[in-house]
Design a protein around this motif. Structure first.
Motif, PDB file in Angstrom:
ATOM      1  N   GLN A   1       0.831  -1.210   0.000  1.00 57.99           N
ATOM      2  CA  GLN A   1       0.000   0.000   0.000  1.00 57.99           C
ATOM      3  C   GLN A   1       0.863   1.256   0.000  1.00 57.99           C
ATOM      4  OE1 GLN A   1      -2.565  -0.400   3.394  1.00 57.99           O
ATOM      5  NE2 GLN A   1      -4.000  -1.732   2.306  1.00 57.99           N
ATOM      6  N   GLN A   2       1.900   1.268   0.823  1.00 55.58           N
ATOM      7  CA  GLN A   2       2.765   2.440   0.915  1.00 55.58           C
ATOM      8  C   GLN A   2       3.462   2.734  -0.410  1.00 55.58           C
ATOM      9  OE1 GLN A   2       5.462   1.667   4.143  1.00 55.58           O
ATOM     10  NE2 GLN A   2       3.813   1.555   5.646  1.00 55.58           N
TER      11      GLN A   2
ATOM     12  N   THR B   1       9.745   0.271  -3.648  1.00 59.74           N
ATOM     13  CA  THR B   1       9.551  -0.893  -2.780  1.00 59.74           C
ATOM     14  C   THR B   1      10.773  -1.110  -1.897  1.00 59.74           C
ATOM     15  OG1 THR B   1       8.135  -1.931  -4.459  1.00 59.74           O
ATOM     16  CG2 THR B   1       9.045  -3.377  -2.745  1.00 59.74           C
ATOM     17  N   LYS B   2      11.953  -1.039  -2.481  1.00 60.95           N
ATOM     18  CA  LYS B   2      13.181  -1.242  -1.709  1.00 60.95           C
ATOM     19  C   LYS B   2      13.325  -0.184  -0.617  1.00 60.95           C
ATOM     20  CE  LYS B   2      15.669  -3.725  -5.271  1.00 60.95           C
ATOM     21  NZ  LYS B   2      16.815  -3.747  -6.189  1.00 60.95           N
ATOM     22  N   HIS B   3      12.945   1.050  -0.910  1.00 56.64           N
ATOM     23  CA  HIS B   3      13.006   2.104   0.108  1.00 56.64           C
ATOM     24  C   HIS B   3      12.014   1.845   1.238  1.00 56.64           C
ATOM     25  CE1 HIS B   3      15.224   4.396  -2.981  1.00 56.64           C
ATOM     26  NE2 HIS B   3      15.761   4.994  -1.932  1.00 56.64           N
ATOM     27  N   ARG B   4      10.804   1.408   0.912  1.00 53.81           N
ATOM     28  CA  ARG B   4       9.800   1.133   1.940  1.00 53.81           C
ATOM     29  C   ARG B   4      10.212  -0.065   2.799  1.00 53.81           C
ATOM     30  NH1 ARG B   4       9.681   5.118   1.723  1.00 53.81           N
ATOM     31  NH2 ARG B   4       8.664   6.419   0.212  1.00 53.81           N
TER      32      ARG B   4
ATOM     33  N   ALA C   1      13.313  -0.918   3.410  1.00 50.50           N
ATOM     34  CA  ALA C   1      14.382  -0.382   4.271  1.00 50.50           C
ATOM     35  C   ALA C   1      13.782   0.392   5.441  1.00 50.50           C
ATOM     36  CB  ALA C   1      15.320   0.509   3.460  1.00 50.50           C
ATOM     37  N   ASP C   2      12.706   1.136   5.193  1.00 50.05           N
ATOM     38  CA  ASP C   2      12.039   1.870   6.276  1.00 50.05           C
ATOM     39  C   ASP C   2      11.507   0.917   7.340  1.00 50.05           C
ATOM     40  OD1 ASP C   2      12.543   4.235   4.914  1.00 50.05           O
ATOM     41  OD2 ASP C   2      10.481   4.434   4.147  1.00 50.05           O
TER      42      ASP C   2
END
Length: 188
Positions: free
Chosen positions: A55-56, A83-86, A88-89
């Motif tokens: 979703q994010q 997606t990779k950034h989310r 990592a978050d």
């Protein structure tokens, strides 16, 4: 909602998304949300976190559509990058939560603790977990248990269906119970 159709090329879809077409976002979600979800699930190994990341990613794609450059790369690669950034978050949040829980547990075991200290530590943990849950689940739990509001009022104020509010409360309580047990186990 109208679908633009499978015959639309990826670069055309990217151009429409960058221009602000909600139908383009819908089609991008239909085409690539399974890929995004699979990447998140394999990386995070938690179905709920994978759903949240999915979703994010598409919320971020919509909010950041002005950064999409269809002439400089593919739409799917751009979504995978988000997606990779989310992911990592989420990993960062997990690390911080684990670090904080470990610090609380270490403090509890190394210092003679009073019932007041334990209650304070539990309140801090609950506050941290509610913040970590984010919206709307953390807000729903805060309103239900800290502000002591009825589910119907929460649903009305947040503009959510009553069943969704109840689901957030149930899942949130399960999550909190698990986290409190983890701290208890670490400090034992």
């Amino acid at each position: 909602m109208n679908h633009l159709g499978p015959e639309l090329r990826e670069d055309e879809l990217a151009g429409l998304l960058a221009a602000g077409s909600p139908d383009a976002l819908s089609d991008a979600y239909r085409r690539w949300s399974p890929l995004v979800h699979t990447i998140a699930l394999r990386s995070l190994r938690d179905p709920h976190d994978a759903e949240d990341v999915t979703q994010q990613v598409f919320v971020s794609a919509w909010n950041g559509r002005h950064t999409l450059r269809p002439d400089q790369g593919s739409l799917v690669a751009w979504l995978v990058g988000i997606t990779k950034h989310r992911i990592a978050d989420v990993r960062t949040q997990r690390y911080r939560a684990h670090r904080n829980l470990t610090a609380v547990a270490a403090h509890t075991t190394t210092h003679a603790s009073s019932p007041h200290d334990e209650e304070c530590a539990e309140r801090l943990l609950v506050a941290h977990e509610l913040e970590r849950m984010g919206d709307p689940r953390g807000t729903v739990l805060r309103m239900a248990f800290i502000e002591d509001r009825p589910h119907e009022e929460i649903a009305t104020q947040l503009g959510l269906p009553l069943g969704t509010v109840k689901s957030h409360v149930r899942r949130g309580l399960i999550h909190l119970r698990t986290r409190l047990k983890e701290v208890e186990d670490v400090s034992s």
